[in-house]
Design a protein around this motif. Structure first.
Motif, PDB file in Angstrom:
ATOM      1  N   ALA A 239      51.893  25.515  92.277  1.00  0.00           N
ATOM      2  CA  ALA A 239      51.419  24.969  91.020  1.00  0.00           C
ATOM      3  C   ALA A 239      51.738  23.495  90.889  1.00  0.00           C
ATOM      4  O   ALA A 239      52.869  23.074  91.071  1.00  0.00           O
ATOM      5  N   PRO A 240      50.724  22.679  90.532  1.00  0.00           N
ATOM      6  CA  PRO A 240      51.004  21.276  90.224  1.00  0.00           C
ATOM      7  C   PRO A 240      51.842  21.188  88.948  1.00  0.00           C
ATOM      8  O   PRO A 240      51.891  22.141  88.173  1.00  0.00           O
ATOM      9  N   GLU A 241      52.472  20.048  88.737  1.00  0.00           N
ATOM     10  CA  GLU A 241      53.224  19.820  87.493  1.00  0.00           C
ATOM     11  C   GLU A 241      52.259  19.732  86.306  1.00  0.00           C
ATOM     12  O   GLU A 241      52.529  20.230  85.224  1.00  0.00           O
ATOM     13  N   LYS A 242      51.138  19.076  86.547  1.00  0.00           N
ATOM     14  CA  LYS A 242      50.151  18.908  85.474  1.00  0.00           C
ATOM     15  C   LYS A 242      49.402  20.209  85.227  1.00  0.00           C
ATOM     16  O   LYS A 242      49.380  21.086  86.071  1.00  0.00           O
ATOM     17  N   SER A 243      48.742  20.271  84.077  1.00  0.00           N
ATOM     18  CA  SER A 243      47.982  21.476  83.744  1.00  0.00           C
ATOM     19  C   SER A 243      46.766  21.608  84.673  1.00  0.00           C
ATOM     20  O   SER A 243      46.048  20.646  84.948  1.00  0.00           O
ATOM     21  N   LEU A 244      46.559  22.827  85.169  1.00  0.00           N
ATOM     22  CA  LEU A 244      45.398  23.117  86.018  1.00  0.00           C
ATOM     23  C   LEU A 244      44.724  24.365  85.458  1.00  0.00           C
ATOM     24  O   LEU A 244      45.367  25.395  85.266  1.00  0.00           O
ATOM     25  N   LYS A 245      43.419  24.249  85.170  1.00  0.00           N
ATOM     26  CA  LYS A 245      42.700  25.363  84.563  1.00  0.00           C
ATOM     27  C   LYS A 245      41.569  25.794  85.483  1.00  0.00           C
ATOM     28  O   LYS A 245      40.926  24.952  86.117  1.00  0.00           O
ATOM     29  N   MET A 246      41.314  27.104  85.530  1.00  0.00           N
ATOM     30  CA  MET A 246      40.213  27.608  86.336  1.00  0.00           C
ATOM     31  C   MET A 246      38.954  27.660  85.477  1.00  0.00           C
ATOM     32  O   MET A 246      39.002  28.125  84.338  1.00  0.00           O
ATOM     33  N   VAL A 247      37.819  27.186  86.019  1.00  0.00           N
ATOM     34  CA  VAL A 247      36.591  27.101  85.228  1.00  0.00           C
ATOM     35  C   VAL A 247      35.412  27.641  86.038  1.00  0.00           C
ATOM     36  O   VAL A 247      35.288  27.365  87.233  1.00  0.00           O
ATOM     37  N   GLU A 248      34.551  28.433  85.383  1.00  0.00           N
ATOM     38  CA  GLU A 248      33.333  28.933  86.031  1.00  0.00           C
ATOM     39  C   GLU A 248      32.465  27.752  86.466  1.00  0.00           C
ATOM     40  O   GLU A 248      32.353  26.772  85.711  1.00  0.00           O
ATOM     41  N   ILE A 320      37.292  35.893 102.584  1.00  0.00           N
ATOM     42  CA  ILE A 320      38.332  34.862 102.571  1.00  0.00           C
ATOM     43  C   ILE A 320      38.476  34.247 101.167  1.00  0.00           C
ATOM     44  O   ILE A 320      39.536  33.776 100.776  1.00  0.00           O
ATOM     45  N   PHE A 321      37.399  34.305 100.365  1.00  0.00           N
ATOM     46  CA  PHE A 321      37.487  33.811  98.977  1.00  0.00           C
ATOM     47  C   PHE A 321      38.581  34.548  98.201  1.00  0.00           C
ATOM     48  O   PHE A 321      39.220  33.996  97.320  1.00  0.00           O
ATOM     49  N   PHE A 322      38.766  35.841  98.510  1.00  0.00           N
ATOM     50  CA  PHE A 322      39.782  36.627  97.805  1.00  0.00           C
ATOM     51  C   PHE A 322      41.172  36.024  98.036  1.00  0.00           C
ATOM     52  O   PHE A 322      41.971  35.891  97.110  1.00  0.00           O
ATOM     53  N   SER A 323      41.441  35.629  99.284  1.00  0.00           N
ATOM     54  CA  SER A 323      42.745  35.030  99.612  1.00  0.00           C
ATOM     55  C   SER A 323      42.879  33.658  98.954  1.00  0.00           C
ATOM     56  O   SER A 323      43.942  33.289  98.450  1.00  0.00           O
ATOM     57  N   ILE A 324      41.785  32.909  98.955  1.00  0.00           N
ATOM     58  CA  ILE A 324      41.809  31.575  98.334  1.00  0.00           C
ATOM     59  C   ILE A 324      42.052  31.710  96.826  1.00  0.00           C
ATOM     60  O   ILE A 324      42.886  31.006  96.248  1.00  0.00           O
ATOM     61  N   MET A 325      41.345  32.663  96.204  1.00  0.00           N
ATOM     62  CA  MET A 325      41.509  32.869  94.756  1.00  0.00           C
ATOM     63  C   MET A 325      42.911  33.354  94.409  1.00  0.00           C
ATOM     64  O   MET A 325      43.441  33.026  93.352  1.00  0.00           O
ATOM     65  N   ASN A 326      43.516  34.125  95.302  1.00  0.00           N
ATOM     66  CA  ASN A 326      44.904  34.558  95.085  1.00  0.00           C
ATOM     67  C   ASN A 326      45.812  33.347  94.890  1.00  0.00           C
ATOM     68  O   ASN A 326      46.654  33.319  93.992  1.00  0.00           O
ATOM     69  N   ARG A 327      45.595  32.297  95.690  1.00  0.00           N
ATOM     70  CA  ARG A 327      46.409  31.080  95.566  1.00  0.00           C
ATOM     71  C   ARG A 327      46.011  30.265  94.338  1.00  0.00           C
ATOM     72  O   ARG A 327      46.855  29.729  93.629  1.00  0.00           O
ATOM     73  N   ILE A 328      44.690  30.166  94.094  1.00  0.00           N
ATOM     74  CA  ILE A 328      44.222  29.360  92.953  1.00  0.00           C
ATOM     75  C   ILE A 328      44.741  29.965  91.648  1.00  0.00           C
ATOM     76  O   ILE A 328      45.219  29.248  90.767  1.00  0.00           O
ATOM     77  N   LYS A 329      44.698  31.287  91.537  1.00  0.00           N
ATOM     78  CA  LYS A 329      45.165  31.933  90.301  1.00  0.00           C
ATOM     79  C   LYS A 329      46.635  31.630  90.065  1.00  0.00           C
ATOM     80  O   LYS A 329      47.053  31.397  88.941  1.00  0.00           O
ATOM     81  N   LYS A 330      47.437  31.666  91.134  1.00  0.00           N
ATOM     82  CA  LYS A 330      48.857  31.365  90.974  1.00  0.00           C
ATOM     83  C   LYS A 330      49.060  29.896  90.578  1.00  0.00           C
ATOM     84  O   LYS A 330      49.898  29.586  89.735  1.00  0.00           O
ATOM     85  N   ALA A 331      48.265  29.027  91.205  1.00  0.00           N
ATOM     86  CA  ALA A 331      48.406  27.602  90.901  1.00  0.00           C
ATOM     87  C   ALA A 331      48.003  27.306  89.458  1.00  0.00           C
ATOM     88  O   ALA A 331      48.526  26.407  88.822  1.00  0.00           O
ATOM     89  N   ALA A 332      47.042  28.079  88.955  1.00  0.00           N
ATOM     90  CA  ALA A 332      46.527  27.819  87.613  1.00  0.00           C
ATOM     91  C   ALA A 332      47.242  28.637  86.543  1.00  0.00           C
ATOM     92  O   ALA A 332      46.927  28.509  85.361  1.00  0.00           O
ATOM     93  N   SER A 333      48.201  29.483  86.964  1.00  0.00           N
ATOM     94  CA  SER A 333      48.927  30.270  85.954  1.00  0.00           C
ATOM     95  C   SER A 333      50.112  29.474  85.473  1.00  0.00           C
ATOM     96  O   SER A 333      50.719  28.715  86.212  1.00  0.00           O
ATOM     97  N   LYS A 334      50.455  29.670  84.228  1.00  0.00           N
ATOM     98  CA  LYS A 334      51.507  28.813  83.659  1.00  0.00           C
ATOM     99  C   LYS A 334      52.879  29.504  83.636  1.00  0.00           C
ATOM    100  O   LYS A 334      53.835  28.971  83.138  1.00  0.00           O
ATOM    101  N   SER A 335      52.942  30.729  84.241  1.00  0.00           N
ATOM    102  CA  SER A 335      54.209  31.465  84.155  1.00  0.00           C
ATOM    103  C   SER A 335      55.255  30.884  85.095  1.00  0.00           C
ATOM    104  O   SER A 335      54.937  30.326  86.114  1.00  0.00           O
TER     105      SER A 335
END
Ligand code: TXA
Ligand code: MG
Length: 335
Positions: A239-248, A320-335
């Motif tokens: 996760a970056p320090e800054k806010s990262l949001k997932m968008v359609e 492979i998108f599933f694996s990529i999204m697994n990382r993106i979701k974690k990066a974009a989660s604020k927990s």
């Protein structure tokens, strides 16, 4: 926090005849830390049989003590030196070795508890990268997490390793960009049915085919109230320090020319963002492995860019998108 006091030697290696490999190998044998390339991401290695060296990995990364390390081996033949391999898994492990896959197996006594965080299993992986193999050949089994500070995206080139670890480790090997760019697929083979703990370059669909005779693989989703089987899963990642949001993708044009960095595929950029200047391309939708390869560098860019926040394109969740999204979701989660 660590003080940057260790003298770090950065060595560029482009061929296996380089004497510097021996230099890096000697550091490992003497209990030092070496960051090295693999085909997934860069690893931070220590001799797996040296508990004091292994402990240093946790200190340097700021890694929680309960998060076990993967043991990297030179070849398939070394697997049963460190772990018990069941007859029924032999051929499949052989088939997936070397490669971007980690197998969780019952560990043998030779692996100290410092490596496995006290678990009776060990994650083993034979990387396909020739430099990683060569190091494990000459220094023996290498315990290595990804070569980033805990919580940061894994490094996919030496520059990212240097950002995080310069002054903290004895040696950083620079061998260019990692081919896959996301960490290995982790499969737990100690369960009734093969259990995928972390999706990666080898996809669930491919694994279902490979493990057909076992009824395919299961994908592990930790229940909110239980300790996850891969302890690393419970920590904030990538996760970056800054806010990262997932968008359609269809909604991404709302961010055009705003004070927001847009991370998206080439195709989405061409369709919706032709005149925007706040876009960073993360790869081609039509060639999803290019997205995997660029993902972590793009995430690191979020904090370096002048934009106070960022959005990233939401992708589908198959292959492979599933694996990529697994990382993106974690990066974009604020927990
Ligand atoms: O591609 C990769 O796997 C890279 C390169 C360097 O090989 N390594 C890597 O290591 O990603 P690391 O430490 O960043 O992630 C290892 C993950 C953690 O989530 C950890 O909890 C899990 O593997 N793990 C390691 N040993 C385990 C075990 N015995 N049982 C369950 N999970 C394990
Ligand atoms: Mg990691």
């Amino acid at each position: 926090m660590n003080e940057n006091t260790t003298k770090t030697k950065v060595i560029k290696i482009s061929d296996l005849y380089n004497d510097d490999i021996q230099y890096a190998c000697d550091i490992l044998k003497n209990g030092g830390l070496v960051a090295f390339p693999t085909e997934t991401v860069y690893g931070l290695g220590a001799c797996a049989l040296n508990p004091a060296a292994v402990k240093k990995i946790f200190e340097v990364k700021g890694r929680p003590q309960d998060n076990p390390l993967i043991v990297h081996l030179a070849s398939f033949n070394q697997v049963n030196e460190v772990a018990y391999v069941e007859e029924k898994h032999l051929n499949i492990i052989k088939r997936l070795t070397p490669g971007p896959v980690t197998f969780v197996l019952k560990k043998k006594g030779i692996i100290p508890p410092e490596v496995t965080a006290g678990l009776d299993t060990v994650g083993v992986r034979v990387p396909a990268h020739p430099i990683a193999q060569r190091l494990a050949q000459c220094a023996g089994p290498i315990a290595a997490p990804s070569a980033n500070l805990s919580g940061k995206p894994s490094p996919t080139d030496a520059k990212s390793v240097i950002e995080d670890l310069f002054g903290l480790v004895e040696c950083i090997i620079d061998a260019g960009e990692s081919a896959f760019g996301i960490e290995s697929t982790i499969i737990d083979l100690t369960k009734e049915r093969p259990l995928v703990l972390r999706p990666g370059p080898v996809t669930i669909e491919e694994l279902n085919e490979i493990f057909k005779e076992f009824g395919g693989v299961e994908f592990y989703i930790p229940k909110s109230d239980e300790k996850p089987l891969a302890p690393g899963m419970k920590y904030r990642h990538y996760a970056p320090e800054k806010s990262l949001k997932m968008v359609e993708p269809e909604k991404i044009q709302e961010y055009a020319n705003k004070d927001v960095l847009i991370l998206c595929t080439l195709e989405t950029c061409e369709k919706y963002l032709r005149n925007a200047n706040n876009v960073h391309i993360i790869g081609e939708y039509a060639k999803p492995y290019t997205i995997a390869q660029n993902l972590y560098k793009s995430l690191r860019l979020v904090d370096k860019s002048p934009y106070p926040e960022a959005v990233i394109e939401k992708l589908p969740e198959e292959g492979i998108f599933f694996s990529i999204m697994n990382r993106i979701k974690k990066a974009a989660s604020k927990s």
